[in-house]
Design a protein around this motif. Structure first.
Motif, PDB file in Angstrom:
ATOM      1  N   THR A 231      -0.849   8.321 -20.378  1.00  0.00           N
ATOM      2  CA  THR A 231      -1.241   8.906 -19.105  1.00  0.00           C
ATOM      3  C   THR A 231      -1.274  10.428 -19.218  1.00  0.00           C
ATOM      4  OG1 THR A 231      -0.811   8.862 -16.716  1.00  0.00           O
ATOM      5  CG2 THR A 231       1.117   8.946 -18.181  1.00  0.00           C
ATOM      6  N   THR A 232      -1.369  11.092 -18.079  1.00  0.00           N
ATOM      7  CA  THR A 232      -1.429  12.552 -18.062  1.00  0.00           C
ATOM      8  C   THR A 232      -0.277  13.117 -17.237  1.00  0.00           C
ATOM      9  OG1 THR A 232      -3.068  12.376 -16.280  1.00  0.00           O
ATOM     10  CG2 THR A 232      -3.902  12.717 -18.495  1.00  0.00           C
ATOM     11  N   ALA A 233      -0.117  14.447 -17.292  1.00  0.00           N
ATOM     12  CA  ALA A 233       1.110  15.097 -16.807  1.00  0.00           C
ATOM     13  C   ALA A 233       1.408  14.877 -15.332  1.00  0.00           C
ATOM     14  CB  ALA A 233       1.040  16.599 -17.111  1.00  0.00           C
ATOM     15  N   GLY A 234       0.411  14.619 -14.519  1.00  0.00           N
ATOM     16  CA  GLY A 234       0.647  14.494 -13.086  1.00  0.00           C
ATOM     17  C   GLY A 234       0.984  13.100 -12.601  1.00  0.00           C
ATOM     18  N   ALA A 235       1.161  12.149 -13.518  1.00  0.00           N
ATOM     19  CA  ALA A 235       1.481  10.778 -13.112  1.00  0.00           C
ATOM     20  C   ALA A 235       2.842  10.722 -12.427  1.00  0.00           C
ATOM     21  CB  ALA A 235       1.468   9.858 -14.332  1.00  0.00           C
ATOM     22  N   ASP A 236       2.979   9.788 -11.498  1.00  0.00           N
ATOM     23  CA  ASP A 236       4.201   9.665 -10.701  1.00  0.00           C
ATOM     24  C   ASP A 236       5.423   9.415 -11.592  1.00  0.00           C
ATOM     25  OD1 ASP A 236       5.806   9.194  -8.275  1.00  0.00           O
ATOM     26  OD2 ASP A 236       5.837   7.118  -8.996  1.00  0.00           O
ATOM     27  N   PRO A 237       6.415  10.305 -11.575  1.00  0.00           N
ATOM     28  CA  PRO A 237       7.580  10.177 -12.472  1.00  0.00           C
ATOM     29  C   PRO A 237       8.357   8.883 -12.277  1.00  0.00           C
ATOM     30  CG  PRO A 237       7.502  12.372 -11.488  1.00  0.00           C
ATOM     31  CD  PRO A 237       6.479  11.539 -10.776  1.00  0.00           C
ATOM     32  N   GLN A 238       8.497   8.430 -11.025  1.00  0.00           N
ATOM     33  CA  GLN A 238       9.273   7.213 -10.781  1.00  0.00           C
ATOM     34  C   GLN A 238       8.590   5.989 -11.379  1.00  0.00           C
ATOM     35  OE1 GLN A 238       9.941   7.106  -6.524  1.00  0.00           O
ATOM     36  NE2 GLN A 238      11.737   8.442  -6.676  1.00  0.00           N
ATOM     37  N   THR A 239       7.264   5.966 -11.296  1.00  0.00           N
ATOM     38  CA  THR A 239       6.535   4.843 -11.881  1.00  0.00           C
ATOM     39  C   THR A 239       6.643   4.867 -13.403  1.00  0.00           C
ATOM     40  OG1 THR A 239       4.954   4.995 -10.051  1.00  0.00           O
ATOM     41  CG2 THR A 239       4.342   3.601 -11.904  1.00  0.00           C
ATOM     42  N   LEU A 240       6.597   6.051 -13.984  1.00  0.00           N
ATOM     43  CA  LEU A 240       6.759   6.178 -15.431  1.00  0.00           C
ATOM     44  C   LEU A 240       8.145   5.713 -15.858  1.00  0.00           C
ATOM     45  CD1 LEU A 240       5.055   9.616 -16.214  1.00  0.00           C
ATOM     46  CD2 LEU A 240       4.059   7.320 -16.144  1.00  0.00           C
ATOM     47  N   GLU A 241       9.151   6.054 -15.065  1.00  0.00           N
ATOM     48  CA  GLU A 241      10.513   5.609 -15.372  1.00  0.00           C
ATOM     49  C   GLU A 241      10.615   4.091 -15.262  1.00  0.00           C
ATOM     50  OE1 GLU A 241      14.300   5.920 -16.734  1.00  0.00           O
ATOM     51  OE2 GLU A 241      12.681   7.407 -16.700  1.00  0.00           O
ATOM     52  N   HIS A 242       9.875   3.523 -14.318  1.00  0.00           N
ATOM     53  CA  HIS A 242       9.830   2.062 -14.170  1.00  0.00           C
ATOM     54  C   HIS A 242       9.324   1.439 -15.472  1.00  0.00           C
ATOM     55  CE1 HIS A 242       9.349  -1.471 -11.308  1.00  0.00           C
ATOM     56  NE2 HIS A 242       8.851  -1.920 -12.432  1.00  0.00           N
TER      57      HIS A 242
END
Length: 253
Positions: A231-242
């Motif tokens: 993905t790219t830098a602006g992706a939702d952090p909580q979803t990435l942590e998921h």
């Protein structure tokens, strides 16, 4: 009246009414009900409408027309190029990969030229990128051509994928929900994507920040099914942590 003209009039009628029966359409177009049924089957496969009992209704994608491949290819080019670079680095020589539809997967294919690999795809833009490359073994899925988005869909494509055993699939989507659901908004392509997921040992999801949460109501899989998310830098952090908690690797392009 040609079939293409009938198809256009059927869709135009549904835009006005929202839904119509086979009998209503047959009477208005002055053709047999069996002809209308065949027309509706074709339009349903192409994602232009949804078949209902005794008729058809306008699909969500027809209410909000899908951008063409050419238009989509011009959006967020730098981000797509960066994600494609990361994706190509994940492909080892002599591997078998599946490339989904979409503009990002075309850019991945461009970076795989000259590599001793096998590429399986229903993406006609990938075909254009690799058709003259002697190093790449290119396998094209069968199916109905969706000219607007340069893809092959339908039961033939699904049947072909059931015969495939791939190392990697590079998957596209229209949305990644905060709850981890990976979704799409094109009903005619969702079954193809699901078959691609089943065909591969590892799933790589290529989804820019615009896909968080993006759009779509058709669930393809969950982030627990994704081995790597690019993905790219602006992706939702909580979803990435998921994704990370589910065991997936996250690469930021």
């Amino acid at each position: 009246m040609t079939s293409s003209k009938r198809h256009a009039q059927i869709v135009a009628s549904l835009r006005t009414k929202g839904a119509a029966s086979v009998r209503e359409l047959a009477e208005s177009l002055r053709v047999s009900e069996s002809t209308i049924r065949r027309d509706l089957d074709v339009l349903d496969r192409d994602g232009e409408l949804v078949r209902t009992y005794g008729g058809a209704a306008l699909s969500p994608a027809a209410v909000a027309p899908e951008p063409s491949f050419a238009v989509s290819a011009e959006n967020d080019i730098a981000e797509k190029e960066a994600m494609a670079e990361h994706a190509a680095e994940l492909v080892p020589d002599d591997s078998v990969i599946v490339l989904d539809i979409g503009t990002s997967t075309r850019l991945i294919a461009r970076r795989l030229r000259g590599r001793p690999i096998t590429v399986i795809t229903g993406n006609l833009a990938v075909l254009d990128e690799l058709r003259d490359d002697d190093a790449v073994r290119l396998c094209l899925l069968g199916g109905v051509v969706r000219r607007n988005y340069q893809s092959l869909v339908g039961s033939l494509a699904e049947a072909a994928l059931r015969q495939v055993s791939a190392d990697l699939v590079f998957l596209s989507c229209t949305g990644v929900r905060p709850n981890g659901h990976v979704v799409d908004d094109m009903e005619v392509e969702a079954p193809i994507k699901q078959a691609m997921i089943e065909s591969a040992g590892r799933v790589v999801l290529v989804a820019s920040e615009a896909k968080f949460p993006g759009t779509g109501s058709l669930r393809l899989c969950s982030l627990a099914d994704v081995d790597t998310l690019i993905t790219t830098a602006g992706a939702d952090p909580q979803t990435l942590e998921h994704c990370r908690k589910a065991g997936g690797k996250v690469l930021i392009a």
